[in-house]
Design an enzyme around this catalytic site. Sequence first.
Site, PDB file in Angstrom:
ATOM      1  N   ARG A  18      16.843   5.380 -31.365  1.00  0.00           N
ATOM      2  CA  ARG A  18      15.678   5.910 -32.072  1.00  0.00           C
ATOM      3  C   ARG A  18      15.264   4.995 -33.222  1.00  0.00           C
ATOM      4  NH1 ARG A  18      16.840  11.387 -34.251  1.00  0.00           N
ATOM      5  NH2 ARG A  18      18.879  10.458 -34.483  1.00  0.00           N
ATOM      6  N   ASN A  36      15.720  12.472 -29.593  1.00  0.00           N
ATOM      7  CA  ASN A  36      16.785  12.663 -28.621  1.00  0.00           C
ATOM      8  C   ASN A  36      16.568  14.009 -27.933  1.00  0.00           C
ATOM      9  OD1 ASN A  36      18.164  10.308 -29.226  1.00  0.00           O
ATOM     10  ND2 ASN A  36      19.532  11.290 -30.683  1.00  0.00           N
TER      11      ASN A  36
END
Length: 92
Positions: A18, A36
């Site tokens: 990320r 996520n």
Amino acid sequence: MQRVRVLIRGRVQGVGFRFYTCAQARELGLCGWVRNLAGGEVEAEFEGPESAIETVLVRCGRGPALARVLELLELERETVDVARNPGFSMRS
């Protein structure tokens, strides 16, 4: 301007994916988000010029050093006049 939502599968959680995606998107001037998912995948939405989106998709297909991307699926693509997500952020 394009908006693209993607799903990325493989070893993409717990490896800085990320953070990597945010850095790449911001470097390219894209708007959107990354998060996520409970199943171990990463989902992202990118908004911006088509050339910048194509670049970030290639980069996300490789991922950071510890990641192993097995699949990058384009879930949705549309042409938009204005970005609905100002900046680029990480969602939980």
